[in-house]
Scaffold this motif. Structure first.
Motif, PDB file in Angstrom:
ATOM      1  N   GLU A 103      62.063 130.159 -12.793  1.00 22.05           N
ATOM      2  CA  GLU A 103      61.582 129.551 -11.558  1.00 22.05           C
ATOM      3  C   GLU A 103      60.955 128.203 -11.883  1.00 22.05           C
ATOM      4  OE1 GLU A 103      58.306 130.404  -8.018  1.00 22.05           O
ATOM      5  OE2 GLU A 103      58.858 131.995  -9.440  1.00 22.05           O
ATOM      6  N   LEU A 104      61.313 127.185 -11.126  1.00 20.88           N
ATOM      7  CA  LEU A 104      60.807 125.839 -11.363  1.00 20.88           C
ATOM      8  C   LEU A 104      59.730 125.483 -10.344  1.00 20.88           C
ATOM      9  CD1 LEU A 104      64.118 123.864 -12.057  1.00 20.88           C
ATOM     10  CD2 LEU A 104      62.515 124.810 -13.733  1.00 20.88           C
ATOM     11  N   THR A 105      58.673 124.864 -10.834  1.00 17.64           N
ATOM     12  CA  THR A 105      57.595 124.390  -9.975  1.00 17.64           C
ATOM     13  C   THR A 105      57.594 122.874  -9.979  1.00 17.64           C
ATOM     14  OG1 THR A 105      56.232 126.326 -10.519  1.00 17.64           O
ATOM     15  CG2 THR A 105      55.106 124.405  -9.583  1.00 17.64           C
ATOM     16  N   ARG A 107      56.373 119.133  -9.924  1.00 14.54           N
ATOM     17  CA  ARG A 107      55.103 118.544 -10.337  1.00 14.54           C
ATOM     18  C   ARG A 107      55.133 117.038 -10.106  1.00 14.54           C
ATOM     19  NH1 ARG A 107      52.384 121.993 -14.015  1.00 14.54           N
ATOM     20  NH2 ARG A 107      50.722 120.409 -13.922  1.00 14.54           N
ATOM     21  N   PHE A 129      59.492 119.140 -13.285  1.00 13.60           N
ATOM     22  CA  PHE A 129      59.240 120.552 -13.004  1.00 13.60           C
ATOM     23  C   PHE A 129      58.613 121.207 -14.233  1.00 13.60           C
ATOM     24  CE2 PHE A 129      63.034 119.160 -10.774  1.00 13.60           C
ATOM     25  CZ  PHE A 129      62.819 119.568  -9.473  1.00 13.60           C
ATOM     26  N   THR A 130      57.878 122.285 -14.006  1.00 12.61           N
ATOM     27  CA  THR A 130      57.441 123.152 -15.093  1.00 12.61           C
ATOM     28  C   THR A 130      57.856 124.583 -14.761  1.00 12.61           C
ATOM     29  OG1 THR A 130      55.268 123.514 -14.067  1.00 12.61           O
ATOM     30  CG2 THR A 130      55.450 121.711 -15.666  1.00 12.61           C
ATOM     31  N   ASP A 131      57.838 125.432 -15.776  1.00  7.48           N
ATOM     32  CA  ASP A 131      58.014 126.860 -15.548  1.00  7.48           C
ATOM     33  C   ASP A 131      56.695 127.424 -15.025  1.00  7.48           C
ATOM     34  OD1 ASP A 131      56.755 128.554 -18.196  1.00  7.48           O
ATOM     35  OD2 ASP A 131      56.987 126.378 -18.365  1.00  7.48           O
ATOM     36  N   PRO A 132      56.668 128.653 -14.526  1.00  6.75           N
ATOM     37  CA  PRO A 132      55.435 129.201 -13.945  1.00  6.75           C
ATOM     38  C   PRO A 132      54.251 129.238 -14.914  1.00  6.75           C
ATOM     39  CG  PRO A 132      57.314 130.499 -13.245  1.00  6.75           C
ATOM     40  CD  PRO A 132      57.827 129.535 -14.282  1.00  6.75           C
ATOM     41  N   GLU A 134      53.726 127.023 -17.254  1.00  5.63           N
ATOM     42  CA  GLU A 134      53.471 125.638 -17.668  1.00  5.63           C
ATOM     43  C   GLU A 134      53.628 125.448 -19.180  1.00  5.63           C
ATOM     44  OE1 GLU A 134      49.853 124.085 -16.066  1.00  5.63           O
ATOM     45  OE2 GLU A 134      50.287 124.741 -14.028  1.00  5.63           O
TER      46      GLU A 134
END
Length: 214
Positions: A103-105, A107, A129-132, A134
């Motif tokens: 899942e990408l967050t 940023r 993006f980061t992963d959940p 970080e």
């Protein structure tokens, strides 16, 4: 809008249609955007920069397919462009993917991250993006000749666990149908090469970028 001939060539190579291995040195106009480039396919060289073709050909020994890799040629071209040569990288490419394993967050607060800063020198329209957890950063943007490019960084505690592969695979979900995404990696960076290979990227050539306005 007509694509730059280098963009057409890169996307063709990404889908298995490589330039002929004819020993030819092809000089074409600058693609504009963030960088000019030397792009090396199998026995076929492209110099994409606003430099007279005769000057380029005179600076390269006839029949020496590796002459472009010598620092003297790269520095000669850099001086003509008012730039500096970047690193010599392996270019890898992959088609679209319809799923991601992470899942990408999104940023917008990582402008100071080393990976993001380097990407900003050679790419526009950056998405970060980061992963959940970080522990990984994925950067996507438009680079050489407008091509879609990605880069990723994994923090030391998360390495050797497949996060790089998952980030690279996630990058492929941003690719429009019939297109490709590209990644540049130092040939000696075996961990990243392996991650890209396992995510479906394949090598298509090598290149040196010359950042514009540097």
């Amino acid at each position: 809008m007509t694509e730059h001939p280098l963009a057409v060539m890169l996307h063709a190579a990404a889908h298995g249609d490589h330039p002929p291995p004819d020993g030819f040195v092809e000089v074409m106009p600058s693609p504009g955007g963030p960088a000019d480039a030397i792009v090396d396919f199998t026995a076929h060289l492209v110099v994409a920069a606003d430099v007279p073709a005769d000057d380029v050909l005179n600076a390269l020994p006839t029949g020496d397919l590796s002459a472009w890799t010598h620092p003297s040629f790269q520095l000669w071209l850099a001086e003509r462009l008012g730039s500096k040569p970047g690193s010599r990288d392996l270019v890898m490419a992959a088609p679209p993917a319809d799923h991601a394993d992470v899942e990408l967050t999104p940023r917008d607060d990582l402008g100071g991250h080393d990976r993001v800063q380097r990407a900003s020198r050679y790419r526009g329209d950056l998405q970060v993006f980061t992963d959940p957890d970080e522990l990984g950063v994925l950067v996507i943007g438009r680079g050489l000749a407008g091509r879609l490019e990605c880069a990723f960084e994994v923090e030391p505690p998360a390495r050797h666990r497949g996060l790089g592969r998952r980030l690279a695979l996630a990058a492929r979900t941003f690719v429009p149908e019939g297109r490709a995404i590209f990644a540049q990696v130092a040939p000696g960076n075996v961990a990243s090469v392996r991650a890209l290979l396992s995510a479906g990227f394949r090598p298509i050539g090598g290149e040196v970028l010359f950042a514009r306005g540097k």
